[in-house]
Design a protein around this motif. Sequence first.
Motif, PDB file in Angstrom:
ATOM      1  N   TYR A  58      28.508  63.129  60.453  1.00 44.77           N
ATOM      2  CA  TYR A  58      28.590  61.575  59.676  1.00 44.77           C
ATOM      3  C   TYR A  58      27.347  60.889  60.239  1.00 44.77           C
ATOM      4  O   TYR A  58      27.613  60.206  61.307  1.00 44.77           O
ATOM      5  CB  TYR A  58      30.011  61.038  60.279  1.00 44.77           C
ATOM      6  CG  TYR A  58      31.348  61.355  59.353  1.00 44.77           C
ATOM      7  CD1 TYR A  58      31.819  60.549  58.506  1.00 44.77           C
ATOM      8  CD2 TYR A  58      31.775  62.582  59.702  1.00 44.77           C
ATOM      9  CE1 TYR A  58      32.721  60.807  57.590  1.00 44.77           C
ATOM     10  CE2 TYR A  58      32.944  62.801  58.753  1.00 44.77           C
ATOM     11  CZ  TYR A  58      33.205  61.942  57.751  1.00 44.77           C
ATOM     12  OH  TYR A  58      34.279  62.397  56.926  1.00 44.77           O
ATOM     13  N   ARG A  59      26.613  60.808  59.492  1.00 46.84           N
ATOM     14  CA  ARG A  59      25.339  60.037  59.568  1.00 46.84           C
ATOM     15  C   ARG A  59      24.551  60.167  58.334  1.00 46.84           C
ATOM     16  O   ARG A  59      24.845  60.851  57.394  1.00 46.84           O
ATOM     17  CB  ARG A  59      24.426  60.484  60.690  1.00 46.84           C
ATOM     18  CG  ARG A  59      24.180  62.049  60.884  1.00 46.84           C
ATOM     19  CD  ARG A  59      23.405  62.301  62.137  1.00 46.84           C
ATOM     20  NE  ARG A  59      23.088  63.737  62.149  1.00 46.84           N
ATOM     21  CZ  ARG A  59      22.029  64.440  61.695  1.00 46.84           C
ATOM     22  NH1 ARG A  59      20.984  63.887  61.068  1.00 46.84           N
ATOM     23  NH2 ARG A  59      21.862  65.653  61.917  1.00 46.84           N
ATOM     24  N   ARG A  78      32.136  60.333  51.172  1.00 44.85           N
ATOM     25  CA  ARG A  78      31.111  59.780  52.122  1.00 44.85           C
ATOM     26  C   ARG A  78      30.213  58.882  51.433  1.00 44.85           C
ATOM     27  O   ARG A  78      29.689  58.818  50.163  1.00 44.85           O
ATOM     28  CB  ARG A  78      30.558  60.921  52.248  1.00 44.85           C
ATOM     29  CG  ARG A  78      31.348  62.148  53.156  1.00 44.85           C
ATOM     30  CD  ARG A  78      31.360  61.645  54.647  1.00 44.85           C
ATOM     31  NE  ARG A  78      30.059  61.766  55.478  1.00 44.85           N
ATOM     32  CZ  ARG A  78      29.545  62.784  56.262  1.00 44.85           C
ATOM     33  NH1 ARG A  78      30.231  63.968  55.834  1.00 44.85           N
ATOM     34  NH2 ARG A  78      28.387  62.678  56.618  1.00 44.85           N
ATOM     35  N   SER A  80      33.069  70.698  54.028  1.00 48.42           N
ATOM     36  CA  SER A  80      32.672  69.114  54.383  1.00 48.42           C
ATOM     37  C   SER A  80      32.774  68.749  55.886  1.00 48.42           C
ATOM     38  O   SER A  80      31.940  67.971  56.370  1.00 48.42           O
ATOM     39  CB  SER A  80      33.532  68.341  53.480  1.00 48.42           C
ATOM     40  OG  SER A  80      34.919  68.445  53.924  1.00 48.42           O
ATOM     41  N   SER A  81      33.687  69.200  56.640  1.00 55.21           N
ATOM     42  CA  SER A  81      33.830  68.866  58.029  1.00 55.21           C
ATOM     43  C   SER A  81      32.777  69.191  59.004  1.00 55.21           C
ATOM     44  O   SER A  81      32.317  68.732  59.927  1.00 55.21           O
ATOM     45  CB  SER A  81      35.197  69.448  58.508  1.00 55.21           C
ATOM     46  OG  SER A  81      35.083  70.691  58.694  1.00 55.21           O
ATOM     47  N   ASP A 110      27.469  57.853  53.085  1.00 56.68           N
ATOM     48  CA  ASP A 110      26.286  57.948  54.024  1.00 56.68           C
ATOM     49  C   ASP A 110      25.151  59.121  53.336  1.00 56.68           C
ATOM     50  O   ASP A 110      24.294  59.552  54.207  1.00 56.68           O
ATOM     51  CB  ASP A 110      26.363  57.994  55.521  1.00 56.68           C
ATOM     52  CG  ASP A 110      27.400  59.183  55.838  1.00 56.68           C
ATOM     53  OD1 ASP A 110      28.006  59.989  54.841  1.00 56.68           O
ATOM     54  OD2 ASP A 110      27.666  59.509  56.855  1.00 56.68           O
TER      55      ASP A 110
END
Length: 289
Positions: free
Chosen positions: A113-114, A136, A108-109, A138
């Motif tokens: 983040y977008r 999340r 997941s890392s 997004d």
Amino acid sequence: MDFWWIRPDFLLADSAEQSMTDRKRDERISIVLKLLSQRGELRVRFLPKALGVSGATIRRDLALMEETGLVRRSYGKVTAARLGAELPASVRHSQNTEAKRRIGALTSSLIPYRPLTMALSGGTTMDFVAKSLAIRSDLTVVTNGLDTAASLTARQLVHVVVTGGTARFLSNDLVGKGAEESLRSYHFDFAVIGADGISPGAGITRHSFRGAEIDRVMLEQAEHKIVVADSSKLGRAHHAKVADIGFVHTIVTDSRADPAIVAALRKTGVTTTAVVVPPTVDDGRVRFG
């Protein structure tokens, strides 16, 4: 009216108790299968003491395992019916849990983040990936995994799309033309799939041809391709091929993986990451006494 309000509490308690019972049963089944992989056959009379349960409980467990085609019983002995066969998802959930949890967190890392559109397959390792991604807001995730979808929707943040298709009960995922058509209507930023076998020569493989077809479509429709699998899958090859090793970008496994296999995977140019899993006292082997 009073009974109407009280009854749901009893139902919830019964459901929780049943869930705990099922989980303990699946853990026992997992241990028996591990013992069989080590010894070939077992004497039934030793199992109650080894597992800390009654003879009646063991007999029920073995009856269920025989009914589902996992073992054969005869003359006080039990043998594996199909070594290397696909196990029910409920049993696989209790195997290599810590490794899968850490693989899920690391995978997941790797997802930026977008706003992204992703494909996630089904499977027990994928369930941990989904749990890590559930925070999340997004992401749009398209999945054929029923358990994957349930984990993603737990926080009600991820936008989840479940494909059509026919359910495979061993794996709790959807396969067939309906699933394939759903996936082909998307272009994915990332696809993350599980695997039953990963080998430098044989590639990424599955037990099920129908499951392999769906995983292949996910990879074909994705810009970035990630495969997750605990170390027990490395070095194994099954009859349903998903893709060659060179077709994927990243493999995430754990530190118990054979270093020679990891090195061979890296030589193909695939980024292969092994999350650290603390060694167990008995190095993962189950013993009597």
